[in-house]
Design an enzyme around this catalytic site. Structure first.
Site, PDB file in Angstrom:
ATOM      1  N   GLU A 198      11.180  -4.059   6.262  1.00  0.00           N
ATOM      2  CA  GLU A 198      10.111  -3.437   7.057  1.00  0.00           C
ATOM      3  C   GLU A 198      10.366  -3.523   8.566  1.00  0.00           C
ATOM      4  O   GLU A 198       9.517  -3.165   9.363  1.00  0.00           O
ATOM      5  CB  GLU A 198       8.758  -4.077   6.719  1.00  0.00           C
ATOM      6  CG  GLU A 198       8.349  -3.926   5.268  1.00  0.00           C
ATOM      7  CD  GLU A 198       7.972  -2.509   4.868  1.00  0.00           C
ATOM      8  OE1 GLU A 198       8.087  -1.576   5.692  1.00  0.00           O
ATOM      9  OE2 GLU A 198       7.546  -2.325   3.717  1.00  0.00           O
ATOM     10  N   THR A 257       5.306   2.703  -0.239  1.00  0.00           N
ATOM     11  CA  THR A 257       6.456   2.998  -1.100  1.00  0.00           C
ATOM     12  C   THR A 257       6.907   1.812  -1.942  1.00  0.00           C
ATOM     13  O   THR A 257       7.728   1.985  -2.836  1.00  0.00           O
ATOM     14  CB  THR A 257       7.654   3.506  -0.276  1.00  0.00           C
ATOM     15  OG1 THR A 257       8.103   2.480   0.610  1.00  0.00           O
ATOM     16  CG2 THR A 257       7.287   4.773   0.505  1.00  0.00           C
ATOM     17  N   TYR A 279       0.792  -1.229   0.000  1.00  0.00           N
ATOM     18  CA  TYR A 279       0.000   0.000   0.000  1.00  0.00           C
ATOM     19  C   TYR A 279       0.825   1.280   0.000  1.00  0.00           C
ATOM     20  O   TYR A 279       0.271   2.370  -0.062  1.00  0.00           O
ATOM     21  CB  TYR A 279      -0.927   0.023   1.232  1.00  0.00           C
ATOM     22  CG  TYR A 279      -0.169  -0.073   2.538  1.00  0.00           C
ATOM     23  CD1 TYR A 279       0.375   1.059   3.134  1.00  0.00           C
ATOM     24  CD2 TYR A 279       0.019  -1.288   3.175  1.00  0.00           C
ATOM     25  CE1 TYR A 279       1.084   0.981   4.315  1.00  0.00           C
ATOM     26  CE2 TYR A 279       0.713  -1.377   4.363  1.00  0.00           C
ATOM     27  CZ  TYR A 279       1.245  -0.248   4.931  1.00  0.00           C
ATOM     28  OH  TYR A 279       1.953  -0.333   6.100  1.00  0.00           O
TER      29      TYR A 279
END
Length: 152
Positions: A82, A9, A7
């Protein structure tokens, strides 16, 4: 192979999409344009203007993004990118398909409007004021929100 909801970068046209295309770290296949079935707060926060999907179902907007099938190697690479589990957690989310762009796992669900499950990088670790920040439904790093993503 796992399904991932992208959703921010990592979406096409965004500053980190090249990571999804790097065959040296794993394989990804774009499957569909999707939107979450539940609402979530999607906020831009911190000194680097990072996008966060807060794990607060029922608040915010239905979030638009892309559905990918990724192999185990890319999944591990994305988990590292992440910062699992300190910044984000990988959690399941239900998605409504806006348009299939690739081949779904289940032929019976290969029509727009079908619902599928995928993993999403969301967070339960955030500053107390983040839920009150402006909520977004479709992120673009060059959007009119005025918060340019800064690589760190």
């Amino acid at each position: 192979m796992a399904q991932m909801f992208i959703y921010g970068t990592l979406k096409r046209g965004q500053p980190n999409h090249f990571r999804m295309l790097d065959k040296s770290v794993g394989a990804a296949q774009l499957l569909a344009s999707v939107v979450t079935t539940e609402r979530f707060p999607l906020v831009i926060a911190g000194e680097y203007n990072i996008l966060f999907l807060l794990n607060l179902p029922g608040q915010g907007h239905r979030v638009h993004g892309e559905l990918y099938r990724v192999d185990e190697a890319l999944l591990q690479y994305l988990d590292d990118f992440e910062h699992i589990p300190t910044m984000y957690q990988r959690t399941p989310v239900m998605l409504k398909v806006k348009e299939w762009l690739g081949q779904p796992d289940d032929e019976e669900r290969s029509v727009a409007g079908s619902v599928t499950e995928a993993f999403v990088y969301s967070t339960t670790t955030y500053q107390p004021d983040w839920p009150s920040l402006p909520h977004h439904e479709n992120y673009d790093s060059q959007g009119d929100h005025g918060f340019r993503y800064k690589r760190h």
